[in-house]
Design a protein around this motif. Structure first.
Motif, PDB file in Angstrom:
ATOM      1  N   SER A   1       0.817  -1.160  -0.293  1.00  0.00           N
ATOM      2  CA  SER A   1      -0.113  -0.187   0.043  1.00  0.00           C
ATOM      3  C   SER A   1       0.954   1.133  -0.098  1.00  0.00           C
ATOM      4  O   SER A   1       2.006   1.042   0.061  1.00  0.00           O
ATOM      5  N   ALA A   2       0.592   2.355   0.265  1.00  0.00           N
ATOM      6  CA  ALA A   2       1.033   3.710   0.117  1.00  0.00           C
ATOM      7  C   ALA A   2       1.180   4.264   1.074  1.00  0.00           C
ATOM      8  O   ALA A   2       2.099   5.263   1.579  1.00  0.00           O
ATOM      9  N   GLY A   3       1.078   3.490   2.473  1.00  0.00           N
ATOM     10  CA  GLY A   3       0.954   4.030   4.171  1.00  0.00           C
ATOM     11  C   GLY A   3       2.229   3.397   4.292  1.00  0.00           C
ATOM     12  O   GLY A   3       2.978   3.499   3.571  1.00  0.00           O
ATOM     13  N   THR A   4       2.587   4.883   5.013  1.00  0.00           N
ATOM     14  CA  THR A   4       3.687   5.079   5.673  1.00  0.00           C
ATOM     15  C   THR A   4       4.137   4.555   6.538  1.00  0.00           C
ATOM     16  O   THR A   4       6.334   4.626   6.915  1.00  0.00           O
ATOM     17  N   ASP A   5       3.766   4.574   7.341  1.00  0.00           N
ATOM     18  CA  ASP A   5       4.112   4.373   9.283  1.00  0.00           C
ATOM     19  C   ASP A   5       3.962   2.787   9.427  1.00  0.00           C
ATOM     20  O   ASP A   5       4.625   2.409  10.118  1.00  0.00           O
ATOM     21  N   ASN A   6       3.250   2.107   8.902  1.00  0.00           N
ATOM     22  CA  ASN A   6       2.814   0.577   9.212  1.00  0.00           C
ATOM     23  C   ASN A   6       2.869   0.684   8.249  1.00  0.00           C
ATOM     24  O   ASN A   6       2.787   0.013   7.191  1.00  0.00           O
ATOM     25  N   ALA A   7       4.036  -0.977   8.146  1.00  0.00           N
ATOM     26  CA  ALA A   7       3.583  -2.830   7.009  1.00  0.00           C
ATOM     27  C   ALA A   7       2.160  -3.211   7.266  1.00  0.00           C
ATOM     28  O   ALA A   7       2.110  -3.555   8.674  1.00  0.00           O
ATOM     29  N   MET A   8       1.559  -4.427   6.352  1.00  0.00           N
ATOM     30  CA  MET A   8       0.553  -4.520   7.028  1.00  0.00           C
ATOM     31  C   MET A   8       0.549  -6.139   6.329  1.00  0.00           C
ATOM     32  O   MET A   8       0.857  -5.659   4.862  1.00  0.00           O
TER      33      MET A   8
ATOM     34  N   VAL B   1      -1.972  -8.306  10.442  1.00  0.00           N
ATOM     35  CA  VAL B   1      -0.963  -7.971  11.148  1.00  0.00           C
ATOM     36  C   VAL B   1      -0.416  -6.312  10.359  1.00  0.00           C
ATOM     37  O   VAL B   1      -0.064  -6.368   9.637  1.00  0.00           O
ATOM     38  N   ARG B   2      -0.637  -5.673  12.116  1.00  0.00           N
ATOM     39  CA  ARG B   2       0.012  -4.096  10.891  1.00  0.00           C
ATOM     40  C   ARG B   2       1.800  -3.705  12.531  1.00  0.00           C
ATOM     41  O   ARG B   2       1.589  -3.830  13.212  1.00  0.00           O
ATOM     42  N   LEU B   3       2.820  -3.729  11.561  1.00  0.00           N
ATOM     43  CA  LEU B   3       3.747  -3.388  12.220  1.00  0.00           C
ATOM     44  C   LEU B   3       4.338  -2.197  11.566  1.00  0.00           C
ATOM     45  O   LEU B   3       4.461  -1.704  10.508  1.00  0.00           O
ATOM     46  N   PRO B   4       4.491  -0.910  12.744  1.00  0.00           N
ATOM     47  CA  PRO B   4       5.144   0.229  13.309  1.00  0.00           C
ATOM     48  C   PRO B   4       6.508   0.161  11.822  1.00  0.00           C
ATOM     49  O   PRO B   4       6.947  -1.166  12.598  1.00  0.00           O
ATOM     50  N   ARG B   5       6.648   1.042  11.423  1.00  0.00           N
ATOM     51  CA  ARG B   5       7.654   0.894  10.109  1.00  0.00           C
ATOM     52  C   ARG B   5       9.532   1.096  11.263  1.00  0.00           C
ATOM     53  O   ARG B   5      10.242   1.315  11.404  1.00  0.00           O
TER      54      ARG B   5
END
Length: 302
Positions: free
Chosen positions: A40-47, A56-60
């Motif tokens: 995804s284009a998310g910036t703070d977490n990897a999904m 599962v959501r992991l902080p980057r």
């Protein structure tokens, strides 16, 4: 639109094998379920999708790690009051297996973000999103943490001016027009009411659609209390001149809040495009559009 490249110098490495190891060590009841990266284009977490029904959501980055406990605490309290689906926490993990941050497991929400599935009726989207903003603002904010966008936008002045300088120099935006709107924003009356709940990051990538209709709001990492103005940013990040009025009426934003919200939109547009234009083209495109919409709207309405 999506990215899997690193966007931050201090970004943690993640992959499917790490997620499997974390699940096996901390949630053995789910060990053996397939793990698939969600690009995804998310910036703070990897999904990552876990089986068919979980995420599962992991902080980057370190700054996102504190959001884990906040979301797990507040999402169950906010959800019953909101007219759209929101993430449902199922488990909170801790650092381990070489991963340095806490992390979360959520129930999987069906749908595609508005990068990948544009809505078919933007007026209905404006109405639904405005009602969501109003409902969230109406929840008792006693004990709520401060939102990262809940204070005065003037605290972003240095970054905005640097973005105007660089994006103006290369012809990306009209530096004089951006400076004029920014300086007008800095002169606006500030929020004097009690802090209210706000999502803080109502971008297209944090909105889910199913069958062409807005169904859910995700990524509550920025949730907290403060000035409600930044939650009107969607008027310029997503909506059009023809649909902004519907959103404004449904959200209940007064004139001063609306003007501050446009300032927040300009701030987001300039600084996000400046920071992400090489590493996250999808988000940079949203940011570019946001700046253009804020400037055009200012020219049109003053």
């Amino acid at each position: 639109m999506a990215t899997s490249a690193k966007m931050h110098a201090d970004e943690a490495d993640t992959d499917e094998s790490l997620v499997r190891a974390l699940i096996r060590a901390q949630f053995p009841q789910w060990a053996g379920l397939p793990v698939t990266r969600v690009v995804s284009a998310g910036t703070d977490n990897a999904m990552y999708r876990l089986g068919d029904g979980m995420a599962v959501r992991l902080p980057r980055i370190p700054g996102a790690a504190a959001d884990v406990a906040k979301e797990n605490r507040w999402l169950p309290r906010l959800a019953p009051h909101l007219p759209l689906d929101v993430p449902e926490p199922l488990g909170q993990g801790v650092a381990g297996e070489g991963f340095p941050y806490p992390w979360s497991v959520y129930r999987w929400l069906e749908g595609e973000d508005l990068f990948d599935e544009p809505v078919t009726d933007l007026h209905a989207t404006a109405l639904g999103l405005g009602r969501f903003v109003a409902a969230l603002r109406g929840v008792d904010a006693t004990g709520a943490p401060a939102s990262f966008r809940g204070g005065p936008v003037a605290t972003r002045d240095e970054g905005v001016r640097a973005a105007i300088r660089d994006l103006g120099a290369d012809g990306t935006h009209d530096a004089a027009a951006a400076t004029a709107l920014w300086e007008e924003t800095l002169r606006l009356p500030q929020w004097e009411g009690a802090p209210v709940w706000l999502h803080g990051d109502l971008l297209p990538g944090n909105l889910l659609a199913r069958d062409g209709r807005l169904r859910a709001v995700i990524d509550f990492g920025g949730v907290g209390a403060g000035d409600p103005a930044c939650d009107t940013m969607a008027a310029w990040t997503l909506l059009t001149a023809e649909t902004r009025g519907t959103f404004r009426e449904a959200s209940g934003a007064d004139e001063a809040t609306w003007a501050r919200g446009r300032g927040w939109a300009l701030c987001f547009g300039l600084t996000a495009e400046h920071y992400y234009r090489e590493t996250n083209p999808a988000l940079a495109a949203v940011a570019h559009r946001t700046t253009r919409e804020a400037l055009t709207d200012h020219d049109r309405t003053g």
